[in-house]
Motif scaffolding. Structure first.
Motif, short mmCIF file in Angstrom:
data_model
loop_
_atom_site.label_atom_id
_atom_site.label_comp_id
_atom_site.label_asym_id
_atom_site.label_seq_id
_atom_site.Cartn_x
_atom_site.Cartn_y
_atom_site.Cartn_z
N GLY A 6 0.81 -1.20 0.00
CA GLY A 6 0.00 0.00 0.00
C GLY A 6 0.85 1.25 0.00
N VAL A 7 0.28 2.33 -0.49
CA VAL A 7 0.99 3.59 -0.56
C VAL A 7 1.07 4.23 0.82
CG1 VAL A 7 0.94 5.90 -1.56
CG2 VAL A 7 0.30 3.94 -2.95
N MET A 8 -0.01 4.16 1.57
CA MET A 8 -0.03 4.76 2.91
C MET A 8 0.42 3.74 3.95
SD MET A 8 -3.35 7.17 3.37
CE MET A 8 -4.60 6.28 2.47
N SER A 9 1.23 4.21 4.88
CA SER A 9 1.65 3.32 5.96
C SER A 9 0.47 3.05 6.89
CB SER A 9 2.79 3.97 6.76
OG SER A 9 2.32 5.08 7.49
N ASP A 10 0.56 1.97 7.63
CA ASP A 10 -0.50 1.66 8.58
C ASP A 10 -0.63 2.75 9.63
OD1 ASP A 10 -1.19 -0.69 7.32
OD2 ASP A 10 0.12 -1.93 8.57
N GLU A 15 -3.70 7.23 12.03
CA GLU A 15 -3.77 8.63 12.44
C GLU A 15 -4.91 9.36 11.73
OE1 GLU A 15 0.05 10.50 11.90
OE2 GLU A 15 1.04 9.04 13.18
N LEU A 16 -5.06 9.10 10.44
CA LEU A 16 -6.14 9.74 9.69
C LEU A 16 -7.51 9.26 10.17
CD1 LEU A 16 -4.62 9.67 6.10
CD2 LEU A 16 -4.89 11.66 7.58
N LYS A 44 -8.58 11.82 0.63
CA LYS A 44 -8.58 13.26 0.38
C LYS A 44 -7.68 13.98 1.39
CE LYS A 44 -11.74 17.19 0.14
NZ LYS A 44 -13.14 17.63 0.24
N ARG A 45 -7.77 13.61 2.65
CA ARG A 45 -6.95 14.24 3.69
C ARG A 45 -5.47 13.91 3.50
NH1 ARG A 45 -5.23 18.14 6.23
NH2 ARG A 45 -4.68 17.85 8.40
N ALA A 46 -5.17 12.68 3.09
CA ALA A 46 -3.78 12.29 2.84
C ALA A 46 -3.19 13.11 1.69
CB ALA A 46 -3.69 10.79 2.53
N ILE A 47 -3.99 13.35 0.67
CA ILE A 47 -3.54 14.18 -0.46
C ILE A 47 -3.29 15.60 0.01
CG2 ILE A 47 -4.26 15.20 -2.65
CD1 ILE A 47 -5.68 12.48 -3.22
N GLU A 48 -4.19 16.14 0.83
CA GLU A 48 -4.01 17.50 1.35
C GLU A 48 -2.70 17.61 2.13
OE1 GLU A 48 -7.53 18.06 3.66
OE2 GLU A 48 -8.75 18.60 1.93
N LEU A 49 -2.42 16.61 2.97
CA LEU A 49 -1.18 16.62 3.75
C LEU A 49 0.05 16.56 2.83
CD1 LEU A 49 -2.16 14.21 6.66
CD2 LEU A 49 -1.84 16.68 6.80
N ALA A 50 -0.01 15.71 1.83
CA ALA A 50 1.12 15.57 0.90
C ALA A 50 1.34 16.86 0.12
CB ALA A 50 0.88 14.40 -0.05
N GLU A 51 0.26 17.49 -0.33
CA GLU A 51 0.39 18.75 -1.06
C GLU A 51 0.98 19.83 -0.17
OE1 GLU A 51 -3.16 18.39 -4.39
OE2 GLU A 51 -3.60 19.38 -2.47
N GLY A 52 0.58 19.86 1.10
CA GLY A 52 1.14 20.83 2.04
C GLY A 52 2.63 20.62 2.25
N GLN A 53 3.05 19.37 2.37
CA GLN A 53 4.47 19.07 2.53
C GLN A 53 5.26 19.46 1.29
OE1 GLN A 53 4.56 14.90 3.52
NE2 GLN A 53 4.21 15.28 5.70
N LEU A 54 4.69 19.22 0.13
CA LEU A 54 5.36 19.58 -1.12
C LEU A 54 5.50 21.09 -1.24
CD1 LEU A 54 6.56 18.59 -3.78
CD2 LEU A 54 4.27 18.67 -4.76
N ALA A 55 4.45 21.81 -0.88
CA ALA A 55 4.49 23.28 -0.95
C ALA A 55 5.54 23.83 0.01
CB ALA A 55 3.12 23.86 -0.61
N ASN A 56 5.67 23.23 1.19
CA ASN A 56 6.69 23.66 2.15
C ASN A 56 8.10 23.43 1.61
OD1 ASN A 56 4.86 24.58 4.06
ND2 ASN A 56 4.84 22.66 5.19
#
Length: 60
Positions: A6-10, A15-16, A44-56
């Protein structure tokens, strides 16, 4: 045939699920017990977190 990992860790999934309020369902019924809407919200929330990390990273 080997299963794809899987792409997301357990840990991230747990946490989500806690953040979104359906972790108790996961504990009682497993991941198959959650509603499709909850799974979609989790993605959707995982994508939001990833986009935020990328923007940072781009702003540094």
């Amino acid at each position: 045939m080997a299963r794809n990992r899987g792409v997301m860790s357990d840990q991230l999934k747990e946490e989500l699920a806690k953040e979104l309020g359906f972790y108790d369902t996961v504990q009682q019924e497993g991941w198959g017990g959650i509603r499709a809407r909850d799974a979609g919200n989790m993605v959707k929330r995982a994508i939001e977190l990833a986009e935020g990390q990328l923007a940072n990273k781009e702003n540094k």
